[in-house]
Design a protein around this motif. Structure first.
Motif, PDB file in Angstrom:
ATOM      1  N   LEU A   1       0.815  -1.205   0.000  1.00  0.00           N
ATOM      2  CA  LEU A   1       0.000   0.000   0.000  1.00  0.00           C
ATOM      3  C   LEU A   1       0.851   1.258   0.000  1.00  0.00           C
ATOM      4  O   LEU A   1       2.071   1.206   0.207  1.00  0.00           O
ATOM      5  N   ARG A   2       0.199   2.401  -0.211  1.00  0.00           N
ATOM      6  CA  ARG A   2       0.901   3.680  -0.198  1.00  0.00           C
ATOM      7  C   ARG A   2       1.132   4.146   1.231  1.00  0.00           C
ATOM      8  O   ARG A   2       0.552   3.613   2.181  1.00  0.00           O
ATOM      9  N   THR A   3       1.913   5.180   1.379  1.00  0.00           N
ATOM     10  CA  THR A   3       2.244   5.703   2.703  1.00  0.00           C
ATOM     11  C   THR A   3       1.013   6.206   3.435  1.00  0.00           C
ATOM     12  O   THR A   3       0.858   6.011   4.634  1.00  0.00           O
ATOM     13  N   GLY A   4       0.077   6.841   2.733  1.00  0.00           N
ATOM     14  CA  GLY A   4      -1.086   7.412   3.396  1.00  0.00           C
ATOM     15  C   GLY A   4      -2.203   6.447   3.697  1.00  0.00           C
ATOM     16  O   GLY A   4      -3.182   6.808   4.365  1.00  0.00           O
ATOM     17  N   ASP A   5      -2.104   5.221   3.217  1.00  0.00           N
ATOM     18  CA  ASP A   5      -3.144   4.228   3.482  1.00  0.00           C
ATOM     19  C   ASP A   5      -3.005   3.673   4.895  1.00  0.00           C
ATOM     20  O   ASP A   5      -1.898   3.575   5.427  1.00  0.00           O
ATOM     21  N   VAL A   6      -4.134   3.298   5.492  1.00  0.00           N
ATOM     22  CA  VAL A   6      -4.143   2.797   6.872  1.00  0.00           C
ATOM     23  C   VAL A   6      -4.698   1.377   6.888  1.00  0.00           C
ATOM     24  O   VAL A   6      -5.751   1.114   6.303  1.00  0.00           O
TER      25      VAL A   6
ATOM     26  N   GLY B   1      -5.805   6.329   1.563  1.00  0.00           N
ATOM     27  CA  GLY B   1      -5.481   7.714   1.835  1.00  0.00           C
ATOM     28  C   GLY B   1      -6.208   8.656   0.896  1.00  0.00           C
ATOM     29  O   GLY B   1      -6.668   8.251  -0.181  1.00  0.00           O
ATOM     30  N   PRO B   2      -6.352   9.940   1.264  1.00  0.00           N
ATOM     31  CA  PRO B   2      -7.112  10.893   0.449  1.00  0.00           C
ATOM     32  C   PRO B   2      -6.586  10.970  -0.978  1.00  0.00           C
ATOM     33  O   PRO B   2      -5.384  11.103  -1.204  1.00  0.00           O
ATOM     34  N   VAL B   3      -7.499  10.832  -1.942  1.00  0.00           N
ATOM     35  CA  VAL B   3      -7.140  10.913  -3.358  1.00  0.00           C
ATOM     36  C   VAL B   3      -8.141  11.810  -4.066  1.00  0.00           C
ATOM     37  O   VAL B   3      -9.283  11.987  -3.620  1.00  0.00           O
ATOM     38  N   ARG B   4      -7.710  12.364  -5.201  1.00  0.00           N
ATOM     39  CA  ARG B   4      -8.578  13.254  -5.952  1.00  0.00           C
ATOM     40  C   ARG B   4      -9.695  12.482  -6.651  1.00  0.00           C
ATOM     41  O   ARG B   4     -10.833  12.937  -6.719  1.00  0.00           O
ATOM     42  N   ARG B   5      -9.374  11.296  -7.126  1.00  0.00           N
ATOM     43  CA  ARG B   5     -10.363  10.523  -7.886  1.00  0.00           C
ATOM     44  C   ARG B   5     -10.208   9.046  -7.556  1.00  0.00           C
ATOM     45  O   ARG B   5      -9.100   8.521  -7.534  1.00  0.00           O
ATOM     46  N   LEU B   6     -11.336   8.399  -7.298  1.00  0.00           N
ATOM     47  CA  LEU B   6     -11.317   6.970  -6.980  1.00  0.00           C
ATOM     48  C   LEU B   6     -12.545   6.332  -7.624  1.00  0.00           C
ATOM     49  O   LEU B   6     -13.682   6.666  -7.275  1.00  0.00           O
ATOM     50  N   ASP B   7     -12.316   5.404  -8.570  1.00  0.00           N
ATOM     51  CA  ASP B   7     -13.432   4.749  -9.243  1.00  0.00           C
ATOM     52  C   ASP B   7     -13.378   3.241  -9.010  1.00  0.00           C
ATOM     53  O   ASP B   7     -12.456   2.709  -8.370  1.00  0.00           O
ATOM     54  N   LEU B   8     -14.372   2.536  -9.565  1.00  0.00           N
ATOM     55  CA  LEU B   8     -14.472   1.093  -9.364  1.00  0.00           C
ATOM     56  C   LEU B   8     -13.270   0.355  -9.929  1.00  0.00           C
ATOM     57  O   LEU B   8     -12.747  -0.574  -9.296  1.00  0.00           O
TER      58      LEU B   8
ATOM     59  N   GLN C   1      -8.411  -2.885  -8.941  1.00  0.00           N
ATOM     60  CA  GLN C   1      -6.973  -3.079  -9.127  1.00  0.00           C
ATOM     61  C   GLN C   1      -6.251  -3.148  -7.780  1.00  0.00           C
ATOM     62  O   GLN C   1      -5.363  -3.986  -7.585  1.00  0.00           O
ATOM     63  N   VAL C   2      -6.631  -2.265  -6.853  1.00  0.00           N
ATOM     64  CA  VAL C   2      -6.022  -2.294  -5.517  1.00  0.00           C
ATOM     65  C   VAL C   2      -6.351  -3.616  -4.820  1.00  0.00           C
ATOM     66  O   VAL C   2      -5.489  -4.247  -4.195  1.00  0.00           O
ATOM     67  N   SER C   3      -7.605  -4.057  -4.935  1.00  0.00           N
ATOM     68  CA  SER C   3      -8.011  -5.327  -4.307  1.00  0.00           C
ATOM     69  C   SER C   3      -7.205  -6.490  -4.869  1.00  0.00           C
ATOM     70  O   SER C   3      -6.727  -7.357  -4.114  1.00  0.00           O
ATOM     71  N   ALA C   4      -7.047  -6.518  -6.182  1.00  0.00           N
ATOM     72  CA  ALA C   4      -6.277  -7.590  -6.811  1.00  0.00           C
ATOM     73  C   ALA C   4      -4.810  -7.532  -6.384  1.00  0.00           C
ATOM     74  O   ALA C   4      -4.170  -8.585  -6.206  1.00  0.00           O
ATOM     75  N   ARG C   5      -4.275  -6.321  -6.217  1.00  0.00           N
ATOM     76  CA  ARG C   5      -2.883  -6.201  -5.784  1.00  0.00           C
ATOM     77  C   ARG C   5      -2.702  -6.739  -4.367  1.00  0.00           C
ATOM     78  O   ARG C   5      -1.707  -7.412  -4.062  1.00  0.00           O
ATOM     79  N   LEU C   6      -3.676  -6.482  -3.499  1.00  0.00           N
ATOM     80  CA  LEU C   6      -3.594  -7.014  -2.132  1.00  0.00           C
ATOM     81  C   LEU C   6      -3.695  -8.536  -2.135  1.00  0.00           C
ATOM     82  O   LEU C   6      -2.969  -9.221  -1.401  1.00  0.00           O
TER      83      LEU C   6
END
Length: 519
Positions: A144-149, A163-170, A175-180
């Motif tokens: 994960l990124r530094t700002g993620d908890v 962490g806070p992002v400007r844009r977050l879509d499905l 992609q993040v779920s698959a990476r985890l």
């Protein structure tokens, strides 16, 4: 100037004093006492030696080096200690959501649940489970990124607040779920063994949460993760509003099922099994039926998946075993000799600790010999399981004297080794091989091969799904020991079985055969 220097000196002393205090709290510090004592002797003689020898343990004790951690408050490994808990991750998301109108930044929540942690516990124990969770926590944090908890949840899973992002879509969330998931797929080395875990992930984006709060966002991700687990292993699901309604319906259904089990609405019906040698009743199989007060008789295909989904399989098994043993006692009193009653056990039921002891207690309660009870297990359980608990339970049940039937044989690819490993006494030929066996030559070849193998292994056989007299006759000729199916009798309530056996005994004739039995 001097005042500033004095304050800095005081702060330096306090910080180092805290460090020294922390070090002194560690029991390991006592290993240095002999060296310190020897040094004191060389520097200050015997008086210094005595002072250090007596004073060092006292100082360490006052610092808390020998204080025991109460049971239940043992610290977790560092990788788990460093994670947030539910209140902290909710607070993080609350702050992001509160500032969204000003900053324009958004967030999302993911919940990672293990598909097979129960198998890890069964094979390696609770300590190994903690070790696996520790390694997985480290991998999640590194992916994960530094700002993620990352937070650990009560059931053994993990929650992730992005962490806070400007844009977050499905697409990004998937992609993040698959990476985890990918980060957790590599094997974990555990005492020389390689442990593999799979995970299911559910997520919810801030703009799709039921309300703009961290608690609602986490709950929505948990609902999605539960849905992913039911469709897993390795599934990914995004939260949708109908999931919450489905969960509410499921909770209501669970309450209704619990009430049905408690009030005896769900009870056993019994289907007879007939010996092809003598034509006598050689046993019954108990099958669950739901007598709903308003809907009438509900077929098992409608409620058994709900039983499993609601975690009520063990409760159902208790009811079925009680009904089966109670039926045996009633048949004995009525003067009918029924050798055995078979009860179906699922994989989750076979994982229950001390299962054999519980069955022995029930048998003693009804004053019945263990040989009167048969447990049926699916061939897929034998073919796929590597759980030491399941193997031990089945071995203990077989050693106790209960029979073990391998259900749906021919569909699960069980090896001969696994059949022997589970002490199987009888193979139950799947109905797909029984249908039209009297007309289909290929069916006859398959059944003959199964019967030949069983004979070589000194196991009995029973064919299920017998619908016609022709199938019955052909199975008898081929050498199958027992048969059951609608062609003989449908499953019936306990009070109907006595009347059925009266009628069957009166009209019992020689089992139909085609020529002489083949070897």
């Amino acid at each position: 100037m001097s005042f500033g220097f004095g304050r800095r000196a005081a702060n330096w002393a306090l910080s180092h004093l805290a460090t020294v205090s922390t070090v002194l709290r560690r029991p390991e510090i006592m290993v240095f006492v002999p060296a310190v004592t020897l040094g004191a002797y060389f520097l200050g003689g015997e008086r210094a030696l005595m002072l250090v020898a007596l004073g060092a343990p006292l100082v360490a004790a006052l610092a808390g080096a020998f204080r025991q951690v109460p049971q239940g408050q043992m610290t977790l490994p560092d990788a788990l200690n460093g994670l947030a808990l539910r209140p902290q991750i909710i607070g993080v998301m609350d702050r992001i959501l509160r500032d969204t109108p000003i900053t324009g930044l958004t967030t999302g929540c993911l919940v990672v649940q293990f598909d097979d942690m129960g198998d890890v516990v069964d094979r390696y124990g609770r300590i190994a489970q903690t070790e696996v969770l520790t390694r997985c926590a480290e991998r999640l944090c590194s992916a994960l990124r530094t700002g993620d908890v990352v937070a650990r949840l009560e059931g053994g899973g993990f929650a992730v607040a992005l962490g806070p992002v400007r844009r977050l879509d499905l697409e990004t969330a998937v992609q993040v779920s698959a990476r985890l998931q990918s980060a957790l797929t590599a094997p974990i080395s555990l005492n020389g063994a390689r442990v593999y875990v799979t995970t299911s992930v559910g997520f919810c984006l801030a703009d799709r949460a039921p309300s703009a709060t961290g608690a609602a966002l986490l709950d929505a991700a948990q609902v999605a993760a539960d849905d992913a687990s039911r469709n897993g292993p390795g599934a990914i699901r995004a939260f949708a509003p109908d999931m919450a309604r489905t969960r509410a319906d499921r909770d209501q259904m669970r309450d209704e099922l619990e009430q049905a089990l408690d009030e005896g609405q769900i009870r056993a019906h019994f289907q007879p099994q007939i010996s092809t040698d003598t034509g006598a009743v050689s046993g019954f199989e108990s099958l669950a039926r739901w007598h709903h007060p308003t809907r009438g008789l509900i077929p098992p295909a409608e409620f058994l998946p709900l039983i499993e989904d609601c975690g009520l399989s063990s409760r159902l098994c208790e009811v079925m075993v009680f009904n089966a043993l109670s039926a045996l006692s009633q048949w004995d009193k009525a003067g009918f000799h029924v050798p055995t009653v078979a009860v179906n056990f699922s994989k989750s039921e076979l994982r229950a600790p001390g299962l054999a002891s519980k069955l022995r207690w029930e048998l003693d309660r009804f004053d019945l010999a263990p040989e009167r009870l048969t447990i049926e297990i699916l061939e897929t359980v034998v073919a796929e399981t590597d759980s030491d608990v399941i193997v031990a339970n089945i071995a203990a049940i077989a050693q106790m004297g209960c029979g073990v039937d391998l259900d749906d044989f021919g569909t699960g690819h069980a090896s001969i080794t696994s059949i022997r490993r589970f002490a199987v006494r009888r193979l139950k030929i799947d109905r797909s091989f029984v249908t039209r066996v009297d007309e289909d030559r290929e069916q006859q070849k398959i059944v003959s091969a199964i019967l030949s193998m069983a004979e070589r292994l000194e196991m009995e056989t029973i064919a299920e799904g017998v619908e016609t007299q022709g199938e019955h006759a052909m199975l008898s000729q081929l050498g199958c020991n027992h048969v059951q199916g609608y062609g003989l009798a449908r499953p019936m309530a306990m009070e109907e079985t006595v009347e059925w056996m009266h009628r069957y005994t009166q009209r019992q004739t020689t089992t139909p055969r085609i020529g002489n039995r083949t070897n």
